[in-house]
Write a protein that holds these residues in place. Structure first.
Motif, PDB file in Angstrom:
ATOM      1  N   ASP A  75      69.198  23.896  21.315  1.00 49.37           N
ATOM      2  CA  ASP A  75      68.043  23.472  22.112  1.00 49.37           C
ATOM      3  C   ASP A  75      67.544  24.552  23.056  1.00 49.37           C
ATOM      4  O   ASP A  75      66.462  24.407  23.630  1.00 49.37           O
ATOM      5  CB  ASP A  75      68.437  22.267  22.980  1.00 49.37           C
ATOM      6  CG  ASP A  75      69.385  22.681  24.104  1.00 49.37           C
ATOM      7  OD1 ASP A  75      68.977  22.663  25.284  1.00 49.37           O
ATOM      8  OD2 ASP A  75      70.530  23.068  23.807  1.00 49.37           O
TER       9      ASP A  75
ATOM     10  N   ASP B 251      75.628  20.878  23.966  1.00 51.46           N
ATOM     11  CA  ASP B 251      74.877  20.238  25.044  1.00 51.46           C
ATOM     12  C   ASP B 251      73.380  20.252  24.773  1.00 51.46           C
ATOM     13  O   ASP B 251      72.792  21.298  24.478  1.00 51.46           O
ATOM     14  CB  ASP B 251      75.181  20.934  26.369  1.00 51.46           C
ATOM     15  CG  ASP B 251      76.651  20.820  26.729  1.00 51.46           C
ATOM     16  OD1 ASP B 251      77.191  19.704  26.642  1.00 51.46           O
ATOM     17  OD2 ASP B 251      77.265  21.848  27.073  1.00 51.46           O
ATOM     18  N   ASN B 252      72.783  19.069  24.847  1.00 59.31           N
ATOM     19  CA  ASN B 252      71.358  18.865  24.573  1.00 59.31           C
ATOM     20  C   ASN B 252      70.979  19.208  23.136  1.00 59.31           C
ATOM     21  O   ASN B 252      69.794  19.348  22.819  1.00 59.31           O
ATOM     22  CB  ASN B 252      70.487  19.654  25.560  1.00 59.31           C
ATOM     23  CG  ASN B 252      70.630  19.139  26.973  1.00 59.31           C
ATOM     24  OD1 ASN B 252      70.477  17.945  27.222  1.00 59.31           O
ATOM     25  ND2 ASN B 252      70.957  20.026  27.905  1.00 59.31           N
TER      26      ASN B 252
ATOM     27  N   GLY C 139      72.319  15.214  26.254  1.00 56.95           N
ATOM     28  CA  GLY C 139      72.662  15.505  27.635  1.00 56.95           C
ATOM     29  C   GLY C 139      73.584  16.701  27.672  1.00 56.95           C
ATOM     30  O   GLY C 139      73.954  17.254  26.628  1.00 56.95           O
ATOM     31  N   ASP C 140      73.965  17.112  28.869  1.00 57.65           N
ATOM     32  CA  ASP C 140      74.788  18.304  29.066  1.00 57.65           C
ATOM     33  C   ASP C 140      76.170  17.890  29.562  1.00 57.65           C
ATOM     34  O   ASP C 140      76.317  17.403  30.686  1.00 57.65           O
ATOM     35  CB  ASP C 140      74.108  19.231  30.079  1.00 57.65           C
ATOM     36  CG  ASP C 140      74.805  20.564  30.219  1.00 57.65           C
ATOM     37  OD1 ASP C 140      75.962  20.577  30.683  1.00 57.65           O
ATOM     38  OD2 ASP C 140      74.201  21.590  29.867  1.00 57.65           O
TER      39      ASP C 140
ATOM     40  N   ASP D 219      63.843  23.590  24.537  1.00 55.44           N
ATOM     41  CA  ASP D 219      63.200  23.794  25.830  1.00 55.44           C
ATOM     42  C   ASP D 219      61.870  24.519  25.607  1.00 55.44           C
ATOM     43  O   ASP D 219      61.550  24.957  24.497  1.00 55.44           O
ATOM     44  CB  ASP D 219      64.119  24.550  26.791  1.00 55.44           C
ATOM     45  CG  ASP D 219      64.508  25.944  26.315  1.00 55.44           C
ATOM     46  OD1 ASP D 219      63.665  26.646  25.717  1.00 55.44           O
ATOM     47  OD2 ASP D 219      65.661  26.357  26.551  1.00 55.44           O
TER      48      ASP D 219
END
Length: 218
Positions: free
Chosen positions: A179, A9-10, A15-16, A199
């Motif tokens: 991420d 995810d990401n 996206g998740d 992030d």
């Protein structure tokens, strides 16, 4: 063989998938829309802030598996894959996977998202090895509980160690792409940690430690 490990995810996805599965269930009227969306949004914010209670979240996210027939679940999953997941698989993500495949590396996806949602996504990348949170099943039906340890934070490292033992693999030359700062335990375990569209917290850590930073999405 060298092990190339990918968060999902990401990372491979723009996206998740866990969050999007919840959104899909709301849009299709499969769950109580307003209440479910509020909880789904709350858990997603907790995840991004690094304070997610993984067992509380899994009880929430696995409830629709418990409450619906396997026939319906499989139909919905096919629709979800087509409408929500395929559009967020970028050419750059596929190229990254193929680079490691062409190098002869062993490919593995490791994700906190449950295996029901993620197994067909791994197939889209042609990746046979998947470590995901396992929903418990009894007599062919989901119970709404987790089987074993969720693959989240330190749990990813623990689950990977079990996988390495079972497959007679090791981490020499290993890569891990992620991420999220939630994946720091595993990023610190491999030889080649790579921050993918990181992030804010992970971006700062990656720069401090001179880790590679890769932009796959946007």
């Amino acid at each position: 063989m060298t092990l190339a490990i990918f968060d999902l995810d990401n990372t491979l996805l723009a996206g998740d998938s866990d969050y999007l599965w919840g959104e899909f269930l709301v849009e299709r009227g499969i769950v109580d829309g307003k209440a479910y969306k509020l909880e789904n949004d709350r858990f997603y914010q907790d995840y991004k802030a690094g304070r997610l209670d993984i067992f509380e979240f899994q009880r929430f996210s696995l409830r629709p598996l418990r409450d619906n027939t396997m026939e319906n679940l499989l139909d919905w999953r096919r629709e979800f894959l087509e409408s929500k997941i395929l559009p967020i698989i970028s050419p750059q993500s596929r190229q990254l996977v193929e680079k490691h495949r062409n190098a002869g590396d062993t490919l593995l996806i490791i994700t906190a998202t449950n295996a029901f949602v993620t197994s067909p996504i791994a197939q889209q990348f042609g990746i046979d090895h998947l470590i995901a949170t396992e929903p418990e099943r009894l007599d062919g039906h989901y119970t709404g509980e987790v089987e074993g340890e969720p693959s989240f934070k330190q749990g990813k490292v623990n689950r990977l160690r079990d996988w390495l033992h079972d497959h007679q693999e090791d981490l020499r030359g290993s890569w891990f792409y992620s991420d999220s700062h939630n994946d720091l335990p595993l990023l610190e375990t491999v030889e080649h940690p790579v921050a993918v569209n990181p992030d804010e917290i992970l971006s700062g850590i990656a720069r401090e430690r001179n880790w590679r930073i890769l932009q796959l999405h946007g």
